[in-house]
Design a protein around this motif. Structure first.
Motif, short mmCIF file in Angstrom:
data_model
loop_
_atom_site.label_atom_id
_atom_site.label_comp_id
_atom_site.label_asym_id
_atom_site.label_seq_id
_atom_site.Cartn_x
_atom_site.Cartn_y
_atom_site.Cartn_z
N PRO A 104 0.84 -1.20 0.00
CA PRO A 104 0.00 0.00 0.00
C PRO A 104 0.87 1.25 0.00
O PRO A 104 1.93 1.27 0.62
N SER A 105 0.43 2.28 -0.70
CA SER A 105 1.18 3.52 -0.74
C SER A 105 0.25 4.68 -1.05
O SER A 105 -0.83 4.49 -1.60
N GLU A 106 0.68 5.88 -0.72
CA GLU A 106 -0.11 7.06 -1.02
C GLU A 106 -0.16 7.31 -2.52
O GLU A 106 -1.14 7.83 -3.05
N GLU A 107 0.90 6.93 -3.23
CA GLU A 107 0.96 7.16 -4.68
C GLU A 107 0.00 6.25 -5.44
O GLU A 107 -0.49 6.60 -6.50
N SER A 108 -0.24 5.07 -4.90
CA SER A 108 -1.14 4.12 -5.58
C SER A 108 -2.11 3.54 -4.55
O SER A 108 -1.94 2.42 -4.07
N PRO A 109 -3.15 4.30 -4.21
CA PRO A 109 -4.08 3.88 -3.16
C PRO A 109 -5.01 2.74 -3.57
O PRO A 109 -5.68 2.17 -2.74
N ILE A 110 -5.05 2.41 -4.87
CA ILE A 110 -5.85 1.28 -5.32
C ILE A 110 -5.01 0.42 -6.27
O ILE A 110 -3.96 0.86 -6.75
N PHE A 111 -5.46 -0.79 -6.53
CA PHE A 111 -4.80 -1.60 -7.55
C PHE A 111 -5.83 -2.49 -8.22
O PHE A 111 -6.93 -2.71 -7.69
N SER A 112 -5.49 -2.94 -9.39
CA SER A 112 -6.37 -3.85 -10.12
C SER A 112 -5.80 -5.25 -10.07
O SER A 112 -4.59 -5.44 -9.94
N VAL A 113 -6.69 -6.22 -10.14
CA VAL A 113 -6.31 -7.62 -10.24
C VAL A 113 -6.80 -8.12 -11.58
O VAL A 113 -8.01 -8.19 -11.82
#
Length: 200
Positions: A104-113
């Motif tokens: 988890p990071s502030e730069e990428s608060p979401i991700f796709s699977v």
């Protein structure tokens, strides 16, 4: 061989807010117990499209450690008893990849699977395409992408699971218009979920 667990849980319908809170606290306890058991970090994520879907992603020393040591353990059986009335397990499988490269990071608060499903004979073509197009995909993402092959699979089928970090949903949707995505989609059936990152 270390593996990554990827499982999805769904809150049962008709739960009141107190029951949902109890389930969330139970998942937080499950995360802590699994981390104590394995010595590795685990992550609990909630899906954007359906907030009743929760995902567990974490590292095990091996499939055997997870299935033969943890699953029948007293700690896990207690969790199942407590959470069973509130949560259904939709699926659970393992991937031959380390999830640690996408924290988890502030730069990428979401991700796709991205779940890329294909016939077994198409795996070499997919691997070649992914290798050739990976850098092009990473140009569109705010961080490194990572993926691996599903260990438990149907006969004659392969599944490659790709984790990609994003700043927001719009940035992810723009990927579908790229040549890299189009090339990869020719060799697989793709299922995607968007997961906001939060650690309990």
């Amino acid at each position: 061989m270390p593996v990554t667990e990827f499982s999805r849980l769904t809150l049962k319908s008709g739960l009141n807010e107190d029951q949902k809170l109890f389930a969330k606290r139970g998942l937080s306890r499950a995360k802590k117990l699994m981390e104590d058991f394995t010595g590795y970090n685990f992550h609990i994520f909630q899906e954007i499209e359906d907030v009743d879907h929760t995902y567990i992603v974490g590292k095990w020393a091996s499939v055997e450690q997870h299935m033969n040591a943890w699953i029948p353990s007293e700690a896990n059986q207690g969790l199942l008893k407590d959470l069973g009335p509130f949560i259904d397990l939709d699926y659970l499988f393992h991937i031959d990849v380390s999830f640690g490269s996408i924290p988890p990071s502030e730069e990428s608060p979401i991700f796709s699977v991205g779940r890329h499903v294909m016939e077994s004979e198409k795996r070499p073509d997919f691997e070649t395409t992914f290798k050739n197009r990976r850098s092009g995909l990473e140009v569109h993402a705010p961080g490194s992408i990572n993926g691996g092959w599903r260990i438990e699979k149907e006969p004659g089928r392969e599944e490659f699971v790709l984790f990609t970090p994003w700043r927001d949903v719009d940035q992810h949707m723009a990927l579908a218009k790229t040549k890299e995505f189009e090339d990869m989609s020719r060799s697989a059936i793709i299922f995607c979920s968007m997961l906001p990152k939060y650690a309990m």
